[in-house]
Design a protein around this motif. Structure first.
Motif, PDB file in Angstrom:
ATOM      1  N   VAL A  63       0.912  -0.989   0.012  1.00  0.00           N
ATOM      2  CA  VAL A  63      -0.145  -0.012   0.033  1.00  0.00           C
ATOM      3  C   VAL A  63       0.881   1.419   0.056  1.00  0.00           C
ATOM      4  O   VAL A  63       0.380   2.153  -0.731  1.00  0.00           O
ATOM      5  CB  VAL A  63      -1.284   0.165   1.131  1.00  0.00           C
ATOM      6  CG1 VAL A  63      -1.731   1.352   1.333  1.00  0.00           C
ATOM      7  CG2 VAL A  63      -1.863  -1.364   1.323  1.00  0.00           C
ATOM      8  N   SER A  67       1.051   4.239  -2.665  1.00  0.00           N
ATOM      9  CA  SER A  67       0.771   5.475  -2.307  1.00  0.00           C
ATOM     10  C   SER A  67       1.746   6.715  -2.720  1.00  0.00           C
ATOM     11  O   SER A  67       1.533   7.536  -3.010  1.00  0.00           O
ATOM     12  CB  SER A  67       0.593   5.624  -0.660  1.00  0.00           C
ATOM     13  OG  SER A  67       0.424   7.012   0.038  1.00  0.00           O
ATOM     14  N   SER A 111      -3.934  -1.487  -4.829  1.00  0.00           N
ATOM     15  CA  SER A 111      -3.127  -1.914  -3.808  1.00  0.00           C
ATOM     16  C   SER A 111      -3.703  -3.567  -3.586  1.00  0.00           C
ATOM     17  O   SER A 111      -4.525  -3.571  -2.527  1.00  0.00           O
ATOM     18  CB  SER A 111      -3.154  -1.042  -2.548  1.00  0.00           C
ATOM     19  OG  SER A 111      -2.526   0.179  -2.875  1.00  0.00           O
TER      20      SER A 111
END
Length: 345
Positions: free
Chosen positions: A168, A172, A192
């Motif tokens: 994740v 990001s 993700s």
């Protein structure tokens, strides 16, 4: 002593010396407190890559001592960790700019990605009849997805890229680089999720890229390929990274004879110089009982599409009919001489 026996003895000596040096480097690398970018990290990985790149006698990794096989597996994991840390480091730096995508040259190997993107685009064009794919999936895109960025910006300007990464935080960081770009912020999608949890959605992609470090051991790699083969659309393309020679200590190997069930292998690109990865291109079968298509012999016309730019490295193209031809390709170590090139993105 016969000439054949003498050559065999010499090859054994070369392999033993090579493996001994690689094992020594592994000992030093595994003793580092951190694999974050630093002078020590860069020096050791550079030496490792320069050790593995030169041509060497063919050897069977399955016949290496168990201890050496374990070292190889651990080295591949260490290389993957070091690469991820390098990408994360520069992704953070780029995010500090108002327009990150206008400052990609901050990454020291950006020019190499430009050359690789050009090469991969032409490979794809050859097998897509020069048609631009509508959607591409990149599995294992990482925090700095430069291959997707270069392809989307310079070559496949109408294509949507779905970038999959199980991490994740990596997604990001990657998505933050697109925020102020009106075009790529809409065409670069970040998901993700574990690709093993993605099923029918895979059928929407014309091309799927599988990063070299997705599936670090053979069983995991084959499971991912089998999953992709189950859900990708018939006729869609799968592009994978592999390794040969001593480079198998840096990357997992794709066995085109047994690891790509459900796919027709179109071409295998083996570097014969300083490009680390081999590239395998395969097409998802149209039926459960496919008729294997015969590839044309490689000649100047069939390979000219892949080499219009100036470069100083050579690659070997191997087609299923056992024909081969060398073409010009780019040298990923010609700027700084380090290993951190296009391995995930």
């Amino acid at each position: 002593m016969s000439l054949q026996h003498k050559n065999h003895v010499e090859e054994d000596v070369i392999i033993n010396n090579l493996v001994t040096k690689i094992c020594d480097l592994y000992s030093q690398i595994s003793s580092l407190e951190s694999l974050k970018p630093s002078k020590d990290v860069d020096t050791l990985f550079t030496e490792l890559v320069h050790t593995c790149i030169p041509p060497c006698p063919k050897f069977d990794i399955d016949h290496l001592p168990k201890r050496v096989q374990n070292i190889r597996s651990n080295l591949i994991r260490l290389c993957g960790e070091a690469e991820g840390l390098l990408e994360s480091h520069f992704s953070t730096i780029l995010a500090s700019y108002k327009n990150p995508l206008n400052n990609l040259k901050v990454f020291p190997y950006y020019n190499n990605y430009l050359k690789l993107g050009h090469l991969e685009y032409q490979i794809l064009s050859q097998h897509l009849n020069n048609k631009q794919p509508k959607k591409i999936a990149f599995v294992g895109s990482g925090p700095l997805p430069l291959t997707s960025i270069v392809l989307a910006s310079n070559h496949l300007t109408k294509t949507t890229f779905h970038n999959y990464d199980i991490d994740v935080s990596a997604n990001s960081k990657a998505s933050a680089l697109m925020v102020n770009d009106d075009d790529l912020s809409t065409r670069m999608v970040f998901k993700s999720t574990d690709v093993m949890d993605v099923t029918s959605e895979l059928s929407q992609y014309d091309v799927v890229f599988l990063a070299a470090l997705v599936g670090l051991d053979k069983k995991d790699k084959v499971k991912v390929i089998e999953h992709l083969g189950k859900y990708m659309a018939p006729g869609s393309l799968l592009m994978l990274r592999s390794a040969h020679g001593a480079r198998v200590f840096l990357y997992p190997v794709i066995d085109t004879d047994c690891d790509l069930q459900g796919f027709e292998v179109l071409s295998v690109f083996h570097p014969t110089d300083e490009i680390i990865n081999s590239v395998v291109i395969a097409r998802k079968h149209y039926s459960h009982n496919p008729k294997v298509l015969q590839m044309p012999s490689v000649n100047s016309s069939s390979s000219s599409l892949i080499a219009p730019f100036n470069c100083n490295c050579r690659m070997m193209i191997v087609h299923p009919n056992n024909c081969s031809h060398e073409i010009e390709a780019f040298n990923p170590l010609n700027i700084h001489g380090t290993m951190f090139e296009d391995k995930r993105s």
